[in-house]
Design an enzyme around this catalytic site. Sequence first.
Site, PDB file in Angstrom:
ATOM      1  CG  ASP A  52      -4.537  12.124 -19.297  1.00  0.00           C
ATOM      2  OD1 ASP A  52      -3.804  12.910 -19.917  1.00  0.00           O
ATOM      3  OD2 ASP A  52      -5.553  12.489 -18.678  1.00  0.00           O
ATOM      4  CB  SER A  53      -0.779  12.660 -23.701  1.00  0.00           C
ATOM      5  OG  SER A  53       0.383  12.542 -22.896  1.00  0.00           O
ATOM      6  CG  ASP A  91      -1.802  13.077 -16.312  1.00  0.00           C
ATOM      7  OD1 ASP A  91      -1.715  13.996 -15.484  1.00  0.00           O
ATOM      8  OD2 ASP A  91      -1.674  13.255 -17.542  1.00  0.00           O
ATOM      9  CE  LYS A 121      -0.564  16.560 -15.588  1.00  0.00           C
ATOM     10  NZ  LYS A 121      -1.926  16.744 -16.171  1.00  0.00           N
ATOM     11  CD  GLU A 123      -7.345  17.065 -17.286  1.00  0.00           C
ATOM     12  OE1 GLU A 123      -6.569  16.613 -18.148  1.00  0.00           O
ATOM     13  OE2 GLU A 123      -8.574  17.231 -17.485  1.00  0.00           O
ATOM     14  CD  GLU A 190      -3.267  21.127 -22.286  1.00  0.00           C
ATOM     15  OE1 GLU A 190      -3.351  20.657 -23.437  1.00  0.00           O
ATOM     16  OE2 GLU A 190      -3.370  20.442 -21.249  1.00  0.00           O
TER      17      GLU A 190
END
Length: 272
Positions: A52-53, A91, A121, A123, A190
């Site tokens: 998602d970066s 993501d 993925k 979070e 991270e």
Amino acid sequence: MSAAKKEYKRITVKTLIDMKAHGEKISMLTAYDYTMAKIVDGAGIDVILVGDSASNVMAGHETTLPITLDQMIYHASSVVRAIDRALVVVDLPFGSYQSDPKEALRSAIRIMKESGGHAVKLEGGKEVKESIKRILNAGIPVMGHLGLTPQSIYKFGTYTVRAKEEEEAERLLEDAKILERIGCFAIVLEKIPAALAKQVAESVSIPIIGIGAGNGVDGQVLVLHDMLGMTHEFHPRFLRRYLNLYEDMTTAISQYVDDVKTCDFPNDSEQY
């Protein structure tokens, strides 16, 4: 020192677990489009993260929050068409899994069906475990993400190192064990202290991929645009720039402009 590199024709989630068991480090980079993914895959990367970066490096947003599920599927499908070897992890973007496990499953299914990605993925730790379990029960592999979780940036208020205090460190370690127990195949850590990341990697049997988490983990991930030096405003300690494409590309484009303006391009050999 890592073990000798074994040749893998195609990387799967099982491959990554085998790599950890044999002491082989895992290489992971982001990619968001066909052309770059083709290069990254051809260079021998193990895992491509459609992160998602993309919200930052592709769309210019300040955070990862604005990118949508449809946009992630677009980027992921472009990447999947380019690869022959790498495992493609996608993501789940902010807002696509936090509300309830059913929504999380619907989002994960859309990514798998519409992009062809190999895993998702997301979070978080125990607070999202029911969503992870629902996704896993549908046969979709899940990679976890702990430590600095950019989708929670407004809660943290800063991109500083996480889990420096004992209480948060213990909670992170417990979350990692929970993610392993419910079936995640790997976890990204991270921006946490290297000693803690090493402890996590030694406490679980699944691969731990670090970004700003030291070298005691099972692999590393960086944002492609950062490690190639296409971005130049971002200078975290953990980032190694392998090229300086910002300067090289600026010089090349400036030269092109000059060549066009002076009628040097195209020359006689560059026309029909």
